[in-house]
Design a protein around this motif. Structure first.
Motif, PDB file in Angstrom:
ATOM      1  N   CYS A   1       0.601  -1.124  -0.093  1.00  0.00           N
ATOM      2  CA  CYS A   1       0.073  -0.009  -0.116  1.00  0.00           C
ATOM      3  C   CYS A   1       0.849   1.488   0.006  1.00  0.00           C
ATOM      4  O   CYS A   1       1.972   1.479   0.368  1.00  0.00           O
TER       5      CYS A   1
ATOM      6  N   TYR B   1      -5.653   4.422   1.157  1.00  0.00           N
ATOM      7  CA  TYR B   1      -5.639   3.849  -0.222  1.00  0.00           C
ATOM      8  C   TYR B   1      -4.402   2.957  -0.379  1.00  0.00           C
ATOM      9  O   TYR B   1      -3.261   3.284   0.072  1.00  0.00           O
TER      10      TYR B   1
ATOM     11  N   TYR C   1     -11.444   2.840   5.181  1.00  0.00           N
ATOM     12  CA  TYR C   1     -11.735   3.134   3.577  1.00  0.00           C
ATOM     13  C   TYR C   1     -11.297   4.425   3.164  1.00  0.00           C
ATOM     14  O   TYR C   1     -11.420   4.924   2.032  1.00  0.00           O
ATOM     15  N   ASN C   2     -10.348   5.183   4.146  1.00  0.00           N
ATOM     16  CA  ASN C   2      -9.805   6.303   3.392  1.00  0.00           C
ATOM     17  C   ASN C   2      -8.291   6.160   3.417  1.00  0.00           C
ATOM     18  O   ASN C   2      -7.449   7.079   3.106  1.00  0.00           O
TER      19      ASN C   2
ATOM     20  N   SER D   1      -8.860   1.340  -1.671  1.00  0.00           N
ATOM     21  CA  SER D   1      -8.654   1.532  -0.268  1.00  0.00           C
ATOM     22  C   SER D   1      -8.839   0.058   0.491  1.00  0.00           C
ATOM     23  O   SER D   1      -9.191  -0.935  -0.094  1.00  0.00           O
TER      24      SER D   1
ATOM     25  N   ARG E   1     -15.602   0.542   1.127  1.00  0.00           N
ATOM     26  CA  ARG E   1     -14.375   0.871   0.609  1.00  0.00           C
ATOM     27  C   ARG E   1     -14.372   1.680  -0.368  1.00  0.00           C
ATOM     28  O   ARG E   1     -15.513   2.033  -1.148  1.00  0.00           O
ATOM     29  N   ASN E   2     -13.294   2.497  -0.825  1.00  0.00           N
ATOM     30  CA  ASN E   2     -13.391   3.265  -2.041  1.00  0.00           C
ATOM     31  C   ASN E   2     -12.208   2.715  -3.034  1.00  0.00           C
ATOM     32  O   ASN E   2     -11.134   2.109  -2.822  1.00  0.00           O
ATOM     33  N   VAL E   3     -12.554   3.301  -4.209  1.00  0.00           N
ATOM     34  CA  VAL E   3     -11.503   2.786  -5.248  1.00  0.00           C
ATOM     35  C   VAL E   3     -11.472   4.039  -6.251  1.00  0.00           C
ATOM     36  O   VAL E   3     -12.430   4.641  -6.650  1.00  0.00           O
ATOM     37  N   LYS E   4     -10.207   4.667  -6.807  1.00  0.00           N
ATOM     38  CA  LYS E   4     -10.034   5.410  -7.624  1.00  0.00           C
ATOM     39  C   LYS E   4      -9.751   5.058  -9.084  1.00  0.00           C
ATOM     40  O   LYS E   4      -8.913   4.114  -8.934  1.00  0.00           O
TER      41      LYS E   4
ATOM     42  N   SER F   1      -4.333   9.707   0.019  1.00  0.00           N
ATOM     43  CA  SER F   1      -5.800   9.895  -0.234  1.00  0.00           C
ATOM     44  C   SER F   1      -5.727  10.509  -1.526  1.00  0.00           C
ATOM     45  O   SER F   1      -5.515  11.753  -1.826  1.00  0.00           O
TER      46      SER F   1
ATOM     47  N   PHE G   1      -6.156   3.281  -7.427  1.00  0.00           N
ATOM     48  CA  PHE G   1      -6.045   3.393  -5.887  1.00  0.00           C
ATOM     49  C   PHE G   1      -7.341   2.335  -5.188  1.00  0.00           C
ATOM     50  O   PHE G   1      -8.220   2.396  -5.869  1.00  0.00           O
TER      51      PHE G   1
END
Length: 313
Positions: free
Chosen positions: A6, A191, A188-189, A154, A133-136, A10, A152
């Motif tokens: 990782c 990444y 979740y923040n 998270s 979760r987040n994904v970029k 962010s 990314f």
């Protein structure tokens, strides 16, 4: 063969508006086909493993609740979670013309079962857990095509919806040989950068059957001794997932645990290690369950789960 880790950064920025219908369809397809983003139910489901040592049979090490202090006290012999259904939701935030951040929410519905053979029979409790979760994703345009790619991803954070106890994770550190991934709240923040190499990017190591992995979790709860904290990880020998109870740490770097926070809560440290890896897209998940969840037949399920995705290829 390599293992991926990782980057603590962010990738979010000012919102630029909604995502077009055509782009949303492409993004939906990418997310729906990525096991990192859709496999929460399968990863956390203890399923048919009710006879497996991974369900902590006869290995409960925490002090039971006193029957004199609670009329509904039980003694767990083994326990597990099964999920009968799940639903997913995706929300998109257009950062700029080529960047979208997707927030992925999965709702898992199922049952916590507790084998109380000492008392006789099983106790079953309903579970509704929400994972986030987040994904970029970034749009890459060439002369002949346009495609979205994950940049990314998270860590995952999951919470039960009906819990009444206080228990939450504040930090998870994943040691992979000489490399380290550290996830802090909210999970979740934090990444994971996909496709880079180096300590500030994606940790990539040659696959090794003898590499030592260690997971360490800092947990805050109202229990002065310990709760139940387990880790779900891939088993390199059997090519399956396994669940193990994490050990409660008494002293770490001169600091004694638990730490009395002075507000009715205590900070605990838990650790577990194993050897070996194998190719695949994996998620290490730490699950922290409150003491009353397993030792009180009437208490609702209270837990928090953090998941760290990584790749061996």
């Amino acid at each position: 063969m390599w293992i991926a880790g990782c980057n603590k950064s962010s990738p979010t920025g000012p919102s630029g508006g909604s995502v077009s219908t055509s782009d949303q369809q492409s993004l939906d397809n990418i997310i729906s086909n990525d096991a990192f983003l859709t496999s929460d139910a399968a990863t956390l489901d203890d399923g048919a493993a009710s006879t497996s040592l991974s369900l902590d049979k006869a290995t409960i090490r925490i002090m039971p609740l006193s029957a004199a202090s609670i009329a509904t006290a039980i003694t767990p012999y083994a326990w597990g979670r099964t999920f009968s259904s799940w639903s997913g939701n995706k929300a998109y935030d257009q950062i700029n013309d080529s960047t979208v951040v997707a927030t992925i929410t999965n709702t898992l519905t199922g049952t916590l079962w507790i084998d109380t053979s000492v008392n006789g029979g099983f106790v079953r409790k309903p579970i509704v857990m929400t994972t986030v979760r987040n994904v970029k994703l970034e749009k890459r345009v060439s002369k002949d095509s346009t495609q979205w790619v994950e940049k990314f991803v998270s860590a995952m954070q999951g919470n039960t919806n009906s819990g009444t106890d206080t228990i939450y994770i504040t930090d998870v550190t994943f040691f992979m040989g000489t490399d380290t991934i550290d996830i802090t709240s909210p999970a979740y923040n934090d990444y994971l950068l996909m496709g880079a190499i180096g300590r500030l990017g994606l940790h990539m190591l040659p696959q090794s059957a003898s590499r030592i992995f260690t997971i360490q979790a800092t947990v805050v709860s109202t229990s002065p001794d310990s709760d139940r904290v387990v880790v779900h990880y891939p088993n390199a020998v059997t090519d399956t997932r396994i669940r193990r109870p994490m050990r409660h740490v008494a002293i770490n770097n001169g600091q004694a645990y638990p730490i009395n926070n002075g507000n009715g809560t205590y900070t605990h440290l838990y650790r577990w290690g194993w050897i070996g890896d194998y190719p695949g897209r994996h998620t290490i998940i730490v699950s922290a369950l409150s003491k009353r969840t397993l030792y009180d037949s009437q208490a609702p399920v209270t837990s928090q789960d953090w998941g760290i995705p990584y790749i061996v290829q």
